[in-house]
Design a protein around this motif. Structure first.
Motif, PDB file in Angstrom:
ATOM      1  N   GLY A  33     -44.503  62.364  17.651  1.00 29.85           N
ATOM      2  CA  GLY A  33     -44.885  61.839  16.267  1.00 29.85           C
ATOM      3  C   GLY A  33     -44.051  60.596  15.935  1.00 29.85           C
ATOM      4  O   GLY A  33     -44.808  59.809  15.411  1.00 29.85           O
ATOM      5  N   LEU A  34     -42.918  60.565  16.006  1.00 32.42           N
ATOM      6  CA  LEU A  34     -42.029  59.236  15.597  1.00 32.42           C
ATOM      7  C   LEU A  34     -42.354  58.218  16.500  1.00 32.42           C
ATOM      8  O   LEU A  34     -42.707  56.893  15.860  1.00 32.42           O
ATOM      9  N   MET A  35     -42.974  58.384  17.769  1.00 35.85           N
ATOM     10  CA  MET A  35     -43.349  57.062  18.551  1.00 35.85           C
ATOM     11  C   MET A  35     -44.592  56.553  18.055  1.00 35.85           C
ATOM     12  O   MET A  35     -44.934  55.676  18.009  1.00 35.85           O
ATOM     13  N   GLN A  36     -45.764  57.652  17.698  1.00 30.54           N
ATOM     14  CA  GLN A  36     -46.861  57.056  17.184  1.00 30.54           C
ATOM     15  C   GLN A  36     -46.749  56.576  15.916  1.00 30.54           C
ATOM     16  O   GLN A  36     -47.561  55.332  15.700  1.00 30.54           O
ATOM     17  N   GLU A  37     -45.967  57.035  14.907  1.00 28.63           N
ATOM     18  CA  GLU A  37     -45.775  56.103  13.941  1.00 28.63           C
ATOM     19  C   GLU A  37     -44.989  54.769  13.990  1.00 28.63           C
ATOM     20  O   GLU A  37     -45.585  53.723  13.411  1.00 28.63           O
ATOM     21  N   ALA A  38     -44.316  54.489  14.920  1.00 32.28           N
ATOM     22  CA  ALA A  38     -43.719  53.360  15.354  1.00 32.28           C
ATOM     23  C   ALA A  38     -44.829  52.452  16.021  1.00 32.28           C
ATOM     24  O   ALA A  38     -44.694  51.404  15.524  1.00 32.28           O
ATOM     25  N   LEU A  39     -45.538  53.182  16.804  1.00 31.64           N
ATOM     26  CA  LEU A  39     -46.836  52.287  17.613  1.00 31.64           C
ATOM     27  C   LEU A  39     -47.663  51.724  16.470  1.00 31.64           C
ATOM     28  O   LEU A  39     -48.072  50.466  16.616  1.00 31.64           O
ATOM     29  N   ILE A  40     -47.811  52.585  15.575  1.00 27.84           N
ATOM     30  CA  ILE A  40     -49.246  52.074  14.531  1.00 27.84           C
ATOM     31  C   ILE A  40     -48.602  51.078  13.423  1.00 27.84           C
ATOM     32  O   ILE A  40     -49.301  50.280  13.140  1.00 27.84           O
ATOM     33  N   SER A  41     -47.406  51.161  13.045  1.00 28.32           N
ATOM     34  CA  SER A  41     -46.701  50.511  12.490  1.00 28.32           C
ATOM     35  C   SER A  41     -46.564  48.957  12.998  1.00 28.32           C
ATOM     36  O   SER A  41     -46.914  48.119  12.338  1.00 28.32           O
ATOM     37  N   GLU A  42     -46.372  49.024  14.291  1.00 29.63           N
ATOM     38  CA  GLU A  42     -46.480  47.860  14.833  1.00 29.63           C
ATOM     39  C   GLU A  42     -47.638  47.054  15.204  1.00 29.63           C
ATOM     40  O   GLU A  42     -47.697  45.834  14.878  1.00 29.63           O
ATOM     41  N   ALA A  43     -48.706  47.922  15.405  1.00 34.38           N
ATOM     42  CA  ALA A  43     -49.982  47.546  15.486  1.00 34.38           C
ATOM     43  C   ALA A  43     -50.399  46.838  14.224  1.00 34.38           C
ATOM     44  O   ALA A  43     -51.218  45.896  13.993  1.00 34.38           O
ATOM     45  N   GLN A  44     -50.096  47.602  12.948  1.00 34.56           N
ATOM     46  CA  GLN A  44     -50.736  47.100  11.671  1.00 34.56           C
ATOM     47  C   GLN A  44     -50.048  45.696  11.269  1.00 34.56           C
ATOM     48  O   GLN A  44     -50.837  44.884  10.964  1.00 34.56           O
ATOM     49  N   LEU A  45     -48.766  45.410  11.711  1.00 37.02           N
ATOM     50  CA  LEU A  45     -48.275  44.286  11.375  1.00 37.02           C
ATOM     51  C   LEU A  45     -49.061  43.189  12.293  1.00 37.02           C
ATOM     52  O   LEU A  45     -49.345  42.052  11.816  1.00 37.02           O
ATOM     53  N   ALA A  46     -49.195  43.437  13.415  1.00 38.43           N
ATOM     54  CA  ALA A  46     -49.992  42.483  14.595  1.00 38.43           C
ATOM     55  C   ALA A  46     -51.196  42.213  13.859  1.00 38.43           C
ATOM     56  O   ALA A  46     -51.688  41.122  13.909  1.00 38.43           O
ATOM     57  N   LEU A  47     -51.854  43.278  13.423  1.00 39.92           N
ATOM     58  CA  LEU A  47     -53.411  43.157  12.981  1.00 39.92           C
ATOM     59  C   LEU A  47     -53.355  42.362  11.575  1.00 39.92           C
ATOM     60  O   LEU A  47     -54.522  41.711  11.496  1.00 39.92           O
ATOM     61  N   ASN A  48     -52.350  42.441  10.682  1.00 38.51           N
ATOM     62  CA  ASN A  48     -52.836  41.744   9.385  1.00 38.51           C
ATOM     63  C   ASN A  48     -51.958  40.662   9.468  1.00 38.51           C
ATOM     64  O   ASN A  48     -51.766  39.966   8.268  1.00 38.51           O
ATOM     65  N   ALA A  49     -51.335  40.028  10.487  1.00 36.53           N
ATOM     66  CA  ALA A  49     -50.895  38.723  10.534  1.00 36.53           C
ATOM     67  C   ALA A  49     -51.743  37.575  10.479  1.00 36.53           C
ATOM     68  O   ALA A  49     -52.551  37.681  11.247  1.00 36.53           O
ATOM     69  N   HIS A  50     -51.637  36.512   9.610  1.00 39.27           N
ATOM     70  CA  HIS A  50     -52.647  35.588   9.591  1.00 39.27           C
ATOM     71  C   HIS A  50     -52.039  34.161  10.024  1.00 39.27           C
ATOM     72  O   HIS A  50     -52.901  33.161  10.043  1.00 39.27           O
ATOM     73  N   THR A  51     -51.047  34.175  10.534  1.00 44.53           N
ATOM     74  CA  THR A  51     -50.397  32.669  10.957  1.00 44.53           C
ATOM     75  C   THR A  51     -50.055  32.901  12.479  1.00 44.53           C
ATOM     76  O   THR A  51     -49.492  33.765  12.911  1.00 44.53           O
TER      77      THR A  51
END
Length: 335
Positions: A317-335
């Motif tokens: 569970g903790l690993m999935q939360e960390a993975l999705i958090s990292e993914a969200q940061l990558a997908l919402n980066a605009h620069t």
């Protein structure tokens, strides 16, 4: 002999064609290689059936003789199957009496590698006389699960087999095999089925056409791997935007390895779109306009690093939360 017949599912057309082509060639050892999901095990078993069949045809085994029946019930005296114990159990092959006793008594868990003891038994098997006078066969799958000791135990027998024994090694990662193993086998690269054949085969397994298309894309065009995506076929198109929104719930009941694999595929497709290429695993309409080249490249490297350690006993569970958090940061980066 009809009472000895066994029910064998018709081979996929690309497996049947390869079986016929390989049976027309000579050789005592084959190495079948390619990505997972293309049917290495099925092709290896089709070859073994034909080699040991009492009435073989150019297309393969008859399916009705005593030999075919013995293979069907996993009890052929002239066939030695070398697999990790976990794979043998999954494919309903019996373990040796000693191995079964050790596992039943909780002395150890089923092995995820091909054990050197099993390989030594196979070497001894290769030296015995054929029980049915059709020669003997050794099937090794997945061959990359041999460690260096197991592989070395096979080398001499593979190069100079005693009597009429044939080998077929099937692998999803042939590059991991010892070069000396590869050099002693005739190599065969598995054929990729075309889209129409793969779709027809999936529908023949009872998969609706719309789901079959999604599943085949999710598996990167590999039809047998596509069957694993049946439970999430309706979810798969929604996954990219759910990840962008940080929705961990879409990965409920997924293993960390499955989560990382799905994220890797999403990252691959977004990078493909950024470079002007066509996505492979998702429909382009399902992909958000997300991430920068820099953020996606950094995310791809991080996912590759994570994949190497994904089997470690982390809290899922903790690993999935960390993975999705990292993914969200990558997908919402605009620069």
């Amino acid at each position: 002999m009809s009472d000895l017949s066994v029910t064998v599912a018709p081979a996929a057309p690309w497996i049947a064609a390869q079986t016929q082509a390989l049976l027309a060639q000579r050789g005592h050892a084959w190495l079948l290689s390619g990505p997972s999901g293309l049917g290495q095990y099925e092709l290896a078993l089709a070859l073994v059936r034909a080699w040991l069949c009492e009435r073989p045809a150019a297309q393969g085994a008859c399916g009705t003789c005593g030999s075919c029946h013995a293979i069907g019930v996993r009890a052929h005296a002239d066939l030695c199957v070398l697999m990790p114990e976990t794979v043998m159990l999954a494919l309903s092959w019996p373990l040796s009496e000693k191995a079964q006793d050790e596992i039943d008594s909780k002395k150890r868990k089923p092995s995820k590698e091909i054990r050197v003891d099993a390989m030594r038994d196979a070497v001894e098997f290769a030296q015995r006389t054929s029980a049915r006078d059709r020669g003997k066969a050794v099937l090794v799958f997945p061959a990359e699960r041999m460690n260096v000791y197991t592989a070395n135990a096979l080398l001499k027998t593979l190069e100079e087999p005693a009597g009429d024994v044939k080998f077929v090694l099937a692998s999803d990662a042939a590059h991991q095999l010892l070069p000396t193993i590869r050099s002693r086998c005739l190599g065969h690269a598995m054929t990729w089925p075309d889209q129409a054949s793969a779709m027809a085969w999936l529908q023949g397994q009872g998969v609706p056409a719309t789901q079959a298309n999604v599943m085949l894309r999710a598996a990167g065009g590999r039809p047998q791997d596509a069957l694993q995506y049946a439970p999430i076929a309706t979810l798969w198109p929604r996954l990219p935007r759910a990840v962008q929104a940080g929705d961990v719930s879409v990965f409920k009941d997924w293993t960390p390895a499955q989560t990382v694999d799905a994220l890797h595929k999403l990252c691959h497709d977004l990078l493909a779109v950024h470079s002007g290429a066509v996505p492979r695993f998702f429909e382009q309409a399902d992909l958000p306009k997300a991430g920068s080249w820099q953020s996606l490249s950094h995310w791809a490297k991080s996912l590759s690093d994570t994949m190497r350690a994904v089997e470690h006993p982390f809290n899922p569970g903790l690993m999935q939360e960390a993975l999705i958090s990292e993914a969200q940061l990558a997908l919402n980066a605009h620069t």
